[in-house]
Structures are given as structure tokens and as C-alpha cells.
Design an enzyme around this catalytic site. Structure first.
Site, PDB file in Angstrom:
ATOM      1  N   GLU A 164       0.801  -1.226   0.000  1.00  0.00           N
ATOM      2  CA  GLU A 164       0.000   0.000   0.000  1.00  0.00           C
ATOM      3  C   GLU A 164       0.839   1.284   0.000  1.00  0.00           C
ATOM      4  OE1 GLU A 164      -3.092  -0.108   2.882  1.00  0.00           O
ATOM      5  OE2 GLU A 164      -3.870  -1.983   2.115  1.00  0.00           O
ATOM      6  N   GLU A 358      -5.393  -8.605   0.505  1.00  0.00           N
ATOM      7  CA  GLU A 358      -6.062  -8.255   1.755  1.00  0.00           C
ATOM      8  C   GLU A 358      -7.551  -8.039   1.518  1.00  0.00           C
ATOM      9  OE1 GLU A 358      -4.476  -5.022   4.072  1.00  0.00           O
ATOM     10  OE2 GLU A 358      -2.424  -5.636   3.669  1.00  0.00           O
TER      11      GLU A 358
HETATM   12  C1  GCO Z   1      -3.985  -1.762   5.218  1.00  0.00           C
HETATM   13  C2  GCO Z   1      -2.871  -2.458   5.785  1.00  0.00           C
HETATM   14  C3  GCO Z   1      -3.204  -3.329   6.968  1.00  0.00           C
HETATM   15  C4  GCO Z   1      -4.384  -2.868   7.786  1.00  0.00           C
HETATM   16  C5  GCO Z   1      -5.681  -3.459   7.288  1.00  0.00           C
HETATM   17  C6  GCO Z   1      -6.879  -2.931   8.068  1.00  0.00           C
HETATM   18  O1  GCO Z   1      -4.516  -2.247   4.234  1.00  0.00           O
HETATM   19  O2  GCO Z   1      -4.294  -0.687   5.711  1.00  0.00           O
HETATM   20  O3  GCO Z   1      -2.248  -3.274   4.808  1.00  0.00           O
HETATM   21  O4  GCO Z   1      -2.001  -3.241   7.689  1.00  0.00           O
HETATM   22  O5  GCO Z   1      -4.219  -3.263   9.119  1.00  0.00           O
HETATM   23  O6  GCO Z   1      -5.891  -3.105   5.961  1.00  0.00           O
HETATM   24  O7  GCO Z   1      -6.952  -1.555   7.933  1.00  0.00           O
END
Ligand code: GCO
Length: 451
Positions: A164, A358
Site C-alpha cells: 500500500e 487483503e
Molecule cells: C492496510 C494495511 C493493513 C491494515 C488493514 C486494516 O490495508 O491498511 O495493509 O495493515 O491493518 O488493511 O486496515
């Protein structure tokens, strides 16, 4: 009902700073998140990743929990500061030793380790030398990548360079809600963006040089839209929303194209994308050759989507949420259509296999008096999103895997421990892990898909 192919990859995900704890152990040096957590008010509950889930001391326990779940892969990140204390120089044997043990413990249980090289815990000492603004920052990251792949590349075959960049570039250096907590002028933030993409390119080169068997990608989180109706006009407006128009205001960094077009198409978007393009730094055209290294998959982090319809001129118009829309504990809307349209439109533009690296939700979870942790909302969220993902596969979208965020409750950045995303409940005082109902649901869903 469409379902998943037998070779679909099922996984769970986490990140170093969010689960490991032991931030002072065995030579690890501070990251910018350690520093920011010490700033009063930076984290909503005043906490830090110092304890987290104590995963650093629970390798076998965590690997067993992940193995019993029945997933094919575990996506975790490496703490740059453990492996290279201070960010550069000699490898710390204790630091890399933790990952060595974790990789072996996973492989012993038939779980593939999928490694994210950078998940926001930037070395404080390199930040003190300018961080991502320093022209040496791409090389620092490449040297770190080299150290990791030399130590683990004999057993690890799947790599993601950056998690990200939209967050660590935008939230970390423009909005200031994430470490290092800066609010820089946009031209400087765009220099950071460019250097981070250069770092990605150099890291891919180092990974490729180590072994051609590696499969390399990254895990961005740009805006995801889904059409109000499946009319060609609304679908085209959704494409424009996702790729052709810079997200408005402070959300500008949550762009797909500003990052993915250079990395995959070898060029930044043109000026029609928005004034942000005029603020890009001057750079050597050879930079784009470095940035645009061939990669093997597009890791998409998708939690939610924005409903889009075509305006009179065909431009994307956001459709207001209906009153009382279902929302998670992060106040994110529950929009499972995002897991159909996100992979479909990303795969269409970038012509790469997509892994959902994710997806998940924060819900109100606690152990009941009988010790069980019931989380029906997470089960429903999972069910709805996997149904949409299966529909995308049935429609021919090249989606190859799904990593649920997260295997266990963990440190949720500026929200501290107030947002629980795990399939496993963690008592952050004792470290006790309790599989939630969703853990068993996800395990059974995986088994069912394998027939
Ligand atoms: C993100 C990060 C994660 C977060 C998850 C929840 O996508 O922000 O990769 O570390 O913890 O997404 O917000």
C-alpha cells in the site's frame, strides 16, 4: 452457484509491526512507527506495537494455528529493522533468524510463506537521513531486499515489494495520520512516490537476480468502484473513477494509476488525469525503465468500494449510500460488489493475474462467558465477498488467490488495538489466542472448495 477452482490459493495475512511485538529484542532498531507511537495522541488508545501479538516469541504456536486453518499460504512482512539494524549494513543474525524459523515452521505444515518486504515500518535511522526523500532510498531498499532474498530465497518463492504505497506515501507524508506523520507539500510527496516506485523496481531486479523461480508482485490499495447498474455507461464511468480521474482532495494518493501505470505500463497517467501530474518531479526517463520491471501478479488490497454511475457527460458520479447501510467497526461500508469489480477492472487494465492480498473487516469481538468468540458479522462479510469473487472467476477474471486480513487481531496502526480484524481473537495482555467462529467457517469454506 459459482465456486473456486481446486488450485485456487487460500491464505491469511499479517504484517511485522502489527503482530510481532518484541520491538527491543535481539538488535532490532526503531522504525518510524515506534517513534510515532511515542507521540501523545498519535495512536487513539495510546498504544504501540511494542507488545502486539508477541508473535516474535510464538513461532510454533502461530504456525500451528495457521496450519490447522488449512490455508495454502501465509502472507507476512519482514521488519527491515530486525534484519538490518539501522537500515543498512550487516545482517543481524538474530533478526533474520526469526524469519528463518517462521519460514521453516510454515513449510513443515505445508504452508507457503508469501513475503511482503515493506509494510510501513521504515527504519527511523534512514528517516533521519531523509527517508524516502533521500535519492539513496531506492538503493537502501534494494540492499535490504538483497539481504532478505539471500537468507530466505532458497525456500521463499513469492514476494511482494511494497504494501500500500498509497498509505505510506499519502497518509504518512501528506495527511500525517500514519508514520512518519508529515504534512509535506504535494511536490515533495510526489518525489517520495517516485522514489518508492524506483525502490520497487530495484527490488524486483535484485529478486530476479537471485532466482528466476520467484513470483513477484506488490500489494497496493487504490480506490475501487462498482457500477450502479451494469449498463455500459455506468461500467465505463467506474473505469474512469478507478483509473482516469485523480481521487479528489486529500484522497488523491489513493490512486491506482499514479502507482500502477508506471509500475506496469511504464508511464505516469497523462495530464487529463488531473493537476497532480503537473506536480510530478522532473526525473530521468530511464527511471521509468527501472520502475517498470516485469512482475508476475497484481496483489489487490480491497476492503470496500464506491458505487458509481455515469453523469450526463459520462463522468463518474458517486451514488450516495442508502440510509443505514451496513458498516464495519472501521465505519467502512459493506460493499461485496467491490470484490467482483475491483479484480475485474484491475485485471482488464493491467493484464496480470490478480491475488486479493487483503480483504476483511473489523467487528465487535470478545470472548463470551463460555469462552467462545462469536463473530457472525465477519462470517457474513466473508461469505458475501467470496461469493462475489467466485462470480468474477466464473466470468473469466484471472483471480488466483485470496488472503484474508487478518489471521489474528493485531495493532491497527493509528487505531491501536481498538479494531479487531482477526479470525483469531487475541488477548493483548496475555497473548492468548482464541479461534473465532469465523476461523472455523473459513476453514470449512476452504475444505468445501477443494471438494
Ligand atoms: C492496510 C494495511 C493493513 C491494515 C488493514 C486494516 O490495508 O491498511 O495493509 O495493515 O491493518 O488493511 O486496515
Amino acid at each position: 452457484m459459482p465456486d473456486f477452482p481446486k488450485d485456487f490459493l487460500w491464505g491469511v495475512a499479517s504484517s511485522a509491526y502489527q503482530v510481532e511485538g518484541a520491538t527491543d529484542a535481539d538488535g532490532r532498531t526503531p522504525s518510524v512507527w515506534d517513534t510515532c507511537c511515542d507521540q501523545p495522541g498519535f495512536v487513539s488508545d495510546g498504544m504501540s506495537g511494542a507488545g502486539a501479538c508477541d508473535s516474535y516469541n510464538r513461532v510454533e504456536e502461530d504456525a500451528e494455528m495457521i496450519g490447522t486453518l488449512g490455508v495454502d499460504a501465509y502472507r507476512f512482512s519482514i521488519s527491515w529493522n530486525r534484519v538490518l539494524p539501522g537500515g543498512t549494513g550487516a545482517v543481524n543474525p538474530e533478526g533474520i533468524g526469526y524469519y528463518d524459523r517462521l519460514v521453516d515452521a510454515l513449510l513443515e505444515r505445508g504452508v507457503q510463506p508469501w513475503i511482503t518486504l515493506f509494510h510501513w515500518d521504515y527504519p527511523q535511522s534512514l528517516f533521519d537521513e531523509g527517508g524516502w526523500l533521500n535519492p539513496d532510498s531506492p538503493r537502501w531498499f534494494a540492499d535490504y531486499t538483497q539481504a532478505v532474498v539471500e537468507a530466505l530465497g532458497d525456500r521463499v518463492t513469492h514476494w511482494m515489494t511494497l504494501n500500500e504505497p498509497q498509505c505510506f506515501v499519502g497518509l504518512g507524508h501528506s495527511v500525517g495520520h500514519h508514520a512518519p506523520g508529515l504534512r509535506l507539500p504535494r511536490p515533495q510527496v510526489l518525489q517520495i512516490l517516485h522514489n518508492a516506485l524506483l525502490a520497487h523496481g530495484h527490488a524486483v531486479q535484485r529478486l530476479r537476480a537471485n532466482a528466476d523461480t520467484h513470483r513477484i508482485g506488490w500489494a497496493p490499495v487504490g480506490v475501487t468502484g462498482y457500477p450502479d447498474t451494469e449498463s455500459p455507461e455506468d461500467i465505463e464511468a467506474t473505469r474512469r473513477y478507478m483509473f482516469d480521474r485523480c481521487p479528489p482532495g486529500e484522497s488523491w494518493s489513493f490512486s491506482n494509476a499514479l502507482y500502477a501505470d508506471p509500475v506496469i505500463l511504464g508511464k505516469y497517467p497523462d495530464r487529463s488525469y488531473g493537476p497532480v501530474i503537473d506536480e510530478l518531479p522532473a526525473f530521468d526517463p530511464e527511471d521509468l525503465e527501472t520502475i517498470c520491471q516485469p512482475i508476475d501478479f497484481y496483489g489487490a488490497n480491497i476492503y470496500q468500494g464506491t458505487r458509481i454511475k455515469a453523469g450526463p457527460d459520462g463522468e463518474p458520479v458517486e451514488v450516495p449510500a442508502p440510509p443505514g447501510q451496513a458498516r464495519t467497526m472501521m465505519d467502512w461500508p459493506v460493499t461485496p460488489e467491490a470484490l467482483y469489480w475491483g479484480p475485474r477492472l484491475l485485471a482488464e487494465r493491467y493484464k496480470l493475474p490478480v491475488y486479493i492480498t487483503e480483504n476483511g473487516c473489523a467487528t465487535t469481538d470478545w470472548p463470551a462467558t463460555d469462552g467462545a468468540v462469536r463473530d457472525p458479522a465477519r462470517i457474513d462479510y466473508l461469505d458475501r465477498h467470496l461469493t462475489q469473487l467466485a462470480r468474477a472467476l466464473a466470468d473469466g477474471v484471472d483471480v488466483r488467490g485470496y488472503f484474508h486480513w487478518s489471521i489474528m487481531d493485531n495493532f491497527e496502526w493509528a487505531f491501536g488495538y481498538t479494531k479487531r480484524f482477526g479470525l483469531v481473537h487475541v488477548d493483548f495482555e496475555t497473548g492468548a489466542r482464541t479461534p473465532k467462529d469465523s476461523y472455523r467457517w473459513y476453514r470449512d469454506r476452504i475444505l468445501a472448495s477443494r471438494g
